[in-house]
Write a protein that holds these residues in place. Structure first.
Motif, PDB file in Angstrom:
ATOM      1  N   MET A 114       0.849  -1.201   0.000  1.00  0.00           N
ATOM      2  CA  MET A 114       0.000   0.000   0.000  1.00  0.00           C
ATOM      3  C   MET A 114       0.882   1.247   0.000  1.00  0.00           C
ATOM      4  SD  MET A 114      -3.006   1.017   2.708  1.00  0.00           S
ATOM      5  CE  MET A 114      -3.986   2.493   2.463  1.00  0.00           C
ATOM      6  N   SER A 115       0.514   2.247  -0.772  1.00  0.00           N
ATOM      7  CA  SER A 115       1.311   3.462  -0.874  1.00  0.00           C
ATOM      8  C   SER A 115       1.303   4.225   0.442  1.00  0.00           C
ATOM      9  CB  SER A 115       0.738   4.361  -1.978  1.00  0.00           C
ATOM     10  OG  SER A 115       1.425   5.583  -2.026  1.00  0.00           O
TER      11      SER A 115
ATOM     12  N   SER B  75      -2.514   9.662  -0.376  1.00  0.00           N
ATOM     13  CA  SER B  75      -1.473   8.716  -0.756  1.00  0.00           C
ATOM     14  C   SER B  75      -0.362   9.458  -1.487  1.00  0.00           C
ATOM     15  CB  SER B  75      -2.040   7.613  -1.648  1.00  0.00           C
ATOM     16  OG  SER B  75      -2.429   8.134  -2.908  1.00  0.00           O
ATOM     17  N   ARG B  76       0.832   8.917  -1.407  1.00  0.00           N
ATOM     18  CA  ARG B  76       1.969   9.548  -2.084  1.00  0.00           C
ATOM     19  C   ARG B  76       1.750   9.641  -3.583  1.00  0.00           C
ATOM     20  NH1 ARG B  76       5.782  12.061   1.317  1.00  0.00           N
ATOM     21  NH2 ARG B  76       5.996  10.829   3.209  1.00  0.00           N
ATOM     22  N   SER B  77       1.007   8.692  -4.142  1.00  0.00           N
ATOM     23  CA  SER B  77       0.762   8.705  -5.584  1.00  0.00           C
ATOM     24  C   SER B  77      -0.170   9.839  -5.982  1.00  0.00           C
ATOM     25  CB  SER B  77       0.186   7.359  -6.032  1.00  0.00           C
ATOM     26  OG  SER B  77      -1.051   7.096  -5.388  1.00  0.00           O
TER      27      SER B  77
ATOM     28  N   ARG C  71      -9.576  11.269   5.174  1.00  0.00           N
ATOM     29  CA  ARG C  71      -8.834  10.304   4.368  1.00  0.00           C
ATOM     30  C   ARG C  71      -7.428  10.833   4.140  1.00  0.00           C
ATOM     31  NH1 ARG C  71     -10.931   6.918  -0.790  1.00  0.00           N
ATOM     32  NH2 ARG C  71      -8.925   6.157  -1.544  1.00  0.00           N
TER      33      ARG C  71
ATOM     34  N   SER D 166       1.136   7.278   3.073  1.00  0.00           N
ATOM     35  CA  SER D 166       0.196   8.389   2.991  1.00  0.00           C
ATOM     36  C   SER D 166       0.535   9.475   3.995  1.00  0.00           C
ATOM     37  CB  SER D 166      -1.235   7.891   3.225  1.00  0.00           C
ATOM     38  OG  SER D 166      -1.346   7.296   4.500  1.00  0.00           O
TER      39      SER D 166
END
Length: 244
Positions: A1-2, A48-50, A45, A4
Motif C-alpha cells: 500500500m502506498s 497517498s503519495r501517488s 482520508r 500516505s
C-alpha cells in the motif's frame, strides 16, 4: 500500500479556494473521485503519495515546497532528550547567520546561535516563531516586512500545523498570540499571497542595515532527529539578477 500523509485537508481546501476551483474540477485534474477529494479536505482520508504530487501540482504548489509542507505530518521521532547536546550546540554555533533548532512537534525554539541572539532579539528557547512575531515588540523593529511575515506564519499555523499538533500544544501558542491586536484579523483572513514565502526583510538591530534574507529549514538527521534547523541567510545580488 502506498505511504500516505494525513491532516493536510485544510491546506488543500484553502489552496483550492484560492485557485477558484470546485471540488469536481480539481478531482478531475488529479484523476480522483470528488468523494475522495471531499474526504481528504475534511481530514477523513489520508493523501497517498501517488496522489500527493499531482494534487499539489494542480494547486500550483512548487515541487520543492511539497516535501517541506508534508514533513509536519510524517511522524518524526522525538529526541531522547529535550535540550541539544554539546555536539548539536557546536554545530549550531558554527553557522555564521541567524539559526535555531525548532522542535518539530511543538514549533518551539530549543536553542538559538549567537547570530540569532543578536539579529532576532527575544527569540529565546521556549517560545515559537509565531509567538515572537506576534507578541514581542522587538520583532516589529527587526522584520521590515512584519505584516507579511506575521500573517504568513499565522496562516501556516492555521492551515498546516494544527492538523499535526495536539490541542494541548497548539492551544497555548494560540492563546499567547491572541494578545496581539492583529491576531483575529490575521487568523480569520488569508494573506494577500497565501503561498509559502521564501524571504523576509531583516533590519539589523545594531547597524540598522536592511537586507532581504532567505528563510530555510532543514530536518536534523544526526546525531538525533526530531528538530528542524531554521535559519536566515542573505539573498545575494546575483540571485535576483536577470540571466544574461
Amino acid at each position: 500500500m502506498s505511504p500516505s500523509i494525513r491532516n493536510l485537508g485544510s491546506f488543500v481546501r484553502e489552496q483550492r479556494n484560492v485557485a477558484n476551483l470546485t471540488q469536481s474540477e480539481l478531482a478531475k485534474m488529479v484523476g480522483i473521485s470528488e468523494e475522495t477529494l471531499s474526504a481528504i479536505e475534511r481530514n477523513k482520508r489520508p493523501i497517498s503519495r501517488s496522489v500527493l504530487t499531482p494534487l499539489f501540482t494542480a494547486l500550483g504548489v512548487e515541487p520543492e515546497k511539497i516535501q517541506a509542507m508534508t514533513g509536519l505530518h510524517a511522524g518524526v521521532p522525538v529526541p531522547a532528550q529535550v535540550t541539544p547536546n554539546p555536539q548539536e550546540l557546536s554545530a549550531l554555533e558554527a553557522i555564521a547567520t541567524p539559526a535555531c533548532y525548532q522542535d518539530i512537534h511543538t514549533y518551539r525554539i530549543v536553542a538559538a546561535n549567537a547570530a540569532a541572539r543578536v539579529a532576532l532579539p527575544g527569540l529565546a528557547p521556549g517560545t515559537s516563531l509565531v509567538e515572537w512575531l506576534m507578541t514581542d515588540p522587538r520583532s516589529r523593529r527587526v522584520v521590515g516586512d512584519w505584516e507579511k511575515a506575521a500573517h504568513g506564519f499565522v496562516y501556516s499555523l492555521k492551515v498546516l500545523a494544527l492538523g499535526a499538533m495536539e490541542p494541548e500544544i497548539s492551544g497555548p501558542i494560540i492563546e499567547t498570540c491572541r494578545r496581539a491586536p492583529e491576531w483575529e484579523r490575521m487568523w480569520n483572513t488569508r494573506p494577500v499571497d497565501p503561498r509559502p514565502f521564501d524571504t523576509l526583510i531583516h533590519i539589523h538591530p545594531e547597524t540598522g542595515v536592511e537586507r532581504e534574507m532567505y528563510i530555510t529549514s532543514f530536518a536534523v538527521q544526526f546525531p538525533r532527529s526530531g528538530w528542524w534547523l531554521w535559519m536566515l541567510s542573505p539573498v545575494r545580488e546575483s540571485d535576483s539578477a536577470p540571466a544574461g
